[in-house]
Write an enzyme that holds these catalytic residues in place. Structure first.
Site, short mmCIF file in Angstrom:
data_model
loop_
_atom_site.label_atom_id
_atom_site.label_comp_id
_atom_site.label_asym_id
_atom_site.label_seq_id
_atom_site.Cartn_x
_atom_site.Cartn_y
_atom_site.Cartn_z
N LYS A 81 18.15 58.10 17.92
CA LYS A 81 18.75 57.55 16.70
C LYS A 81 19.50 58.69 16.01
O LYS A 81 19.03 59.28 15.04
CB LYS A 81 17.65 56.96 15.82
N1 PMP Z 1 19.42 48.85 17.41
C1 PMP Z 1 20.04 49.71 16.59
C2 PMP Z 1 21.37 50.26 16.99
C3 PMP Z 1 19.45 50.07 15.37
O1 PMP Z 1 20.06 50.91 14.54
C4 PMP Z 1 18.20 49.51 15.01
C5 PMP Z 1 17.58 49.86 13.69
N2 PMP Z 1 16.81 51.02 13.77
C6 PMP Z 1 17.59 48.61 15.90
C7 PMP Z 1 18.23 48.32 17.09
C8 PMP Z 1 16.25 48.02 15.59
O2 PMP Z 1 15.26 49.02 15.68
P1 PMP Z 1 13.93 48.94 14.81
O3 PMP Z 1 13.29 47.65 15.09
O4 PMP Z 1 13.14 50.11 15.29
O5 PMP Z 1 14.34 49.08 13.39
#
Ligand code: PMP
Length: 313
Positions: free
Chosen positions: A157
Site C-alpha cells: 500500500k
Molecule cells: N484495494 C485497494 C486499491 C485499496 O486501496 C483498498 C483499501 N485499503 C482495498 C482494496 C480494500 O482493502 P481493505 O479491506 O484492507 O481496506
C-alpha cells in the site's frame, strides 16, 4: 477537520496543526509513503478497532517490499493507534497510519532519507456517499488499467500506487458515476480504486485473485470467512469483464466502503438494481461483528480501552 484532535508523530501526540512536514520530504515528490486505512467502531463495550493486527501487519509488509525500515515494532504501532484513539475520544473512527520517506536529499533513491511515522484519526461516515451501503452505487469499468505486476507492487500500500487509483476514480466521477472498476493488464477484472470486488452468479461467489493486481484487502479476507460461515463457496479465479454484466449481485469491500452493493455497471442493471440477498446477509453479519452486536467469533476486534480488570476472588 477536527483541529482539536491530536496526531501521533514519531512517538509523540502533537496538536493537529503541528503535524506538518518539510517541503523537501521525499514522499511529496515521489509518492514514497506507505499507509493503512483502518476503522474503529463503537461497540457496547466501548470503541474497538476492526482488524488492527491485520492492518498493522500489512503496513509492515508494505515497508518490507518498499525497503523501508520502520523505527517502531508492530506492537508499538498497535499501541500507538489505541493511544491516539483514546486521546481523540471519537465515537467511531477512521484511522490512517502513514510512514514517509522524509525531508532530505531529493534523489529518486530515498533509502537514506529519514522515516517519519504518523497516525491520524478522524470521524468518517459512508465513503461512497450517504445511503451507498443500503442503496448501492453505480459504477463503470475504467479505461485505466490497474498497475501491472512488473510496474508497481500492488500488494504494497504505497502512496505512489494511488496515482493509478486517482485516475480510476476521477474518470468515474467525471462520468457522473461513483467509482470505477479497473481491469488488470491482461484485461481481467481487478478491483476498484480503493475497494475489492465480489460477484455472485448462480449461487457461487467469485472474487479476483491476488494475481489480478489487487490489494489483498483485510475486509476481503474477513468477507471470504463470512461467506464460508454462511455455507457458500468463494472462487478466487480470474474472470472477464462481461461476467460483471451477468452477475446476480456485485459488491465492493474495503475498510472505507465496508460492504457496499453495486447496482449498475456500465449502465447494466445488476440483479434487481438493489442490494441482493447474499450481499445483505454478509453485510448484516459484518456490521454486527464490527459493532459488537454479535460475538466476535473470529477475534477481529481490539478494544481501545484496556479491558476491565476482573477482581480476583
Ligand atoms: N484495494 C485497494 C486499491 C485499496 O486501496 C483498498 C483499501 N485499503 C482495498 C482494496 C480494500 O482493502 P481493505 O479491506 O484492507 O481496506
Amino acid at each position: 477537520m477536527g483541529s482539536e484532535h491530536k496526531i501521533w508523530v514519531d512517538g509523540q501526540l502533537v496538536a493537529w496543526d503541528d503535524a506538518t512536514v518539510h517541503v523537501s520530504a521525499h514522499a511529496l515528490h515521489y509518492g514514497s509513503s506507505i499507509f493503512e486505512g483502518i476503522r474503529a467502531y463503537g461497540t457496547p463495550r466501548g470503541l474497538a478497532v476492526l482488524g488492527l493486527k491485520e492492518h498493522t501487519r500489512r503496513l509492515f509488509q508494505s515497508a518490507r517490499i518498499f525497503r523501508m525500515e520502520l523505527p517502531f515494532s508492530e506492537d508499538e504501532v498497535n499501541n500507538a493507534i489505541r493511544e491516539t484513539l483514546r486521546a481523540n475520544n471519537h465515537p467511531s473512527a477512521y484511522i490512517r497510519p502513514l510512514a514517509i520517506r522524509g525531508a532530505g536529499p531529493l534523489g529518486v533513491d530515498g533509502r537514506n532519507n529519514p522515516i517519519n511515522v504518523f497516525i491520524l484519526t478522524m470521524e468518517w461516515g459512508d465513503y461512497l456517499g450517504a445511503g451507498a451501503v443500503t442503496q448501492g452505487v453505480d459504477v463503470m469499468v475504467s479505461s485505466w488499467r490497474r498497475i501491472a505486476p512488473d510496474t508497481h507492487p500492488g500488494l504494497a500500500k504505497i502512496g505512489g500506487n494511488y496515482v493509478n487509483s486517482q485516475f480510476i476514480v476521477m474518470e468515474a466521477r467525471e462520468h457522473g458515476l461513483v467509482e470505477g472498476i479497473a481491469l488488470d493488464i491482461n484485461g481481467m477484472v481487478s478491483e476498484g480504486s480503493g475497494e475489492n470486488l465480489f460477484l455472485v452468479l448462480d449461487g457461487v461467489i467469485h472474487t479476483p485473485p491476488i494475481a489480478s493486481s489487487i490489494l489483498s484487502g483485510v475486509t476481503r479476507r474477513f468477507v471470504m470467512q463470512l461467506i464460508k460461515d454462511h455455507g457458500y463457496e468463494v472462487k478466487q479465479e480470474t474472470f472477464p469483464r462481461e461476467m460483471l454484466y451477468l452477475a446476480d449481485e456485485l459488491f465492493f469491500t474495503g475498510t472505507a466502503v465496508e460492504v457496499t452493493p453495486i447496482r449498475s455497471v456500465d449502465g447494466y442493471t445488476i440483479g434487481k438494481g438493489a442490494r441482493g440477498p447474499i450481499t445483505e446477509a454478509i453485510q448484516q453479519d459484518f456490521f454486527a461483528i464490527a459493532r459488537g452486536e454479535t460475538e466476535d467469533r473470529h477475534g477481529w476486534l481490539t478494544p481501545v480501552h484496556a479491558p476491565e480488570q476482573t477482581p480476583a476472588d
